[in-house]
Write a protein that holds these residues in place. Structure first.
Motif, PDB file in Angstrom:
ATOM      1  N   TYR A   1       4.916  -1.535  -6.647  1.00 21.33           N
ATOM      2  CA  TYR A   1       4.407  -2.895  -6.434  1.00 21.33           C
ATOM      3  C   TYR A   1       3.653  -3.388  -7.672  1.00 21.33           C
ATOM      4  CZ  TYR A   1       1.403  -6.506  -4.288  1.00 21.33           C
ATOM      5  OH  TYR A   1       0.731  -7.661  -3.976  1.00 21.33           O
TER       6      TYR A   1
ATOM      7  N   GLY B   1       0.802  -1.214   0.000  1.00 18.49           N
ATOM      8  CA  GLY B   1       0.000   0.000   0.000  1.00 18.49           C
ATOM      9  C   GLY B   1       0.836   1.266   0.000  1.00 18.49           C
ATOM     10  N   GLU B   2       2.024   1.190   0.585  1.00 13.86           N
ATOM     11  CA  GLU B   2       2.911   2.351   0.649  1.00 13.86           C
ATOM     12  C   GLU B   2       3.725   2.518  -0.644  1.00 13.86           C
ATOM     13  OE1 GLU B   2       5.385   2.116   4.091  1.00 13.86           O
ATOM     14  OE2 GLU B   2       3.739   1.486   5.406  1.00 13.86           O
TER      15      GLU B   2
ATOM     16  N   TRP C   1       2.508   1.457  -3.927  1.00 14.82           N
ATOM     17  CA  TRP C   1       1.582   0.794  -4.837  1.00 14.82           C
ATOM     18  C   TRP C   1       2.026   0.815  -6.293  1.00 14.82           C
ATOM     19  CZ3 TRP C   1      -1.695  -2.840  -4.124  1.00 14.82           C
ATOM     20  CH2 TRP C   1      -2.527  -3.229  -5.189  1.00 14.82           C
TER      21      TRP C   1
END
Length: 292
Positions: free
Chosen positions: A229, A223-224, A226
């Motif tokens: 990722y 989430g940090e 994204w």
């Protein structure tokens, strides 16, 4: 009460789509579909060599010609994604990679058509291939080079073709899509090891534990990170798709010629099988072992 002739006329009309008034039918001056796509040249580019003519040779030629068209688009999209990452434009680059994945699926699905060629049927056209082989596809090598599977020996295969040789030699020395992604991460503050950033671009990637550490932090908190990722997972999808293409190629060759040598001089199936051990993004697979 309508006659049988009237009923027949109604049936014929109901089963016909009339041209609308605005539809163009005169292309003596206007641009037509066939002219725009250069269809006369495209559809006359199939030149079967078998004598006497073999029905299945046209399938073999069209299968490989269409593959080359899709490979041309792959090179186009991968070059664009690489340029966008160089310009720090991640989201448009991801759009390019999404398209790359769809093209890969189309290329892989095409093997099902060639797989309809039985060993006996292929044996009738194989002699006419002589020493030509899909191994000699410079666009396929261009895709591999763009993704990072660099190999200077492959460039020498194209010493006879100045344009292909020049293209591959340039890509050999240019950073791959993965190299550019790692440089993007460095500019964004990720601790990419300096020796990774300075590596010899002509060599294939080798697993770097320091880089696995960087991706482990990304995967620990998606989430940090994204955008990063998501890009990592897009690259893994592309490699998975590429491996699926390689495997389907291997299977089709196995079912058509068994363990005979390839027309281009390779050992055939055994040579193709070794390609399954190659990887473009080693750290993106190694990081999976780090995820709790």
């Amino acid at each position: 009460m309508p006659s049988d002739a009237d009923a027949d006329a109604v049936t014929r009309t109901a089963n016909r789509r009339d041209l609308e008034e605005g539809i163009r039918t005169d292309f003596s001056e206007d641009l037509s579909y066939g002219t725009y796509l250069d269809l006369d040249r495209l559809l006359s580019a199939q030149h079967p060599r078998s004598d006497p003519p073999q029905h299945d040779e046209l399938l073999f030629i069209i299968q490989h010609q269409t593959s080359e068209l899709w490979l041309k688009l792959l090179v186009h999209e991968l070059r664009s994604a690489r340029s966008l990452l160089m310009a720090d434009e991640l989201q448009p680059a991801l759009k390019r990679l999404a398209r790359v994945k769809h093209i890969q699926h189309t290329l892989t699905d095409q093997w099902a058509v060639l797989a309809t060629l039985t060993p006996s049927e292929y044996a009738q056209i194989r002699p006419w291939l002589a020493t030509s082989s899909g191994f000699q596809s410079y666009q396929y090598r261009a895709v591999e080079f763009l993704l990072g599977n660099k190999n200077v020996d492959m460039v020498r295969v194209f010493d006879h073709d100045d344009a292909a040789h020049h293209m591959l030699d340039e890509l050999l020395h240019e950073p791959s899509l993965y190299d550019v992604f790692l440089a993007y991460l460095s500019r964004r503050g990720y601790a990419i090891p300096q020796d990774v950033l300075d590596r010899d671009a002509t060599q294939p990637p080798a697993l770097h534990e320091g880089l696995v550490d960087v991706f482990a932090a990304v995967y620990a908190a998606p989430g940090e990170h994204w955008g990063v990722y998501e890009t990592c997972e897009e690259l893994v999808d592309i490699e998975d798709n590429f491996q699926e293409w390689r495997f389907r190629h291997l299977q089709v060759v196995t079912r058509t010629i068994g363990h005979k040598p390839g027309t281009g001089g390779s050992s055939g199936v055994d040579f193709l099988r070794r390609a399954l051990d190659l990887t473009f993004f080693p750290e993106l697979y190694a990081v999976r072992s780090r995820i709790p």
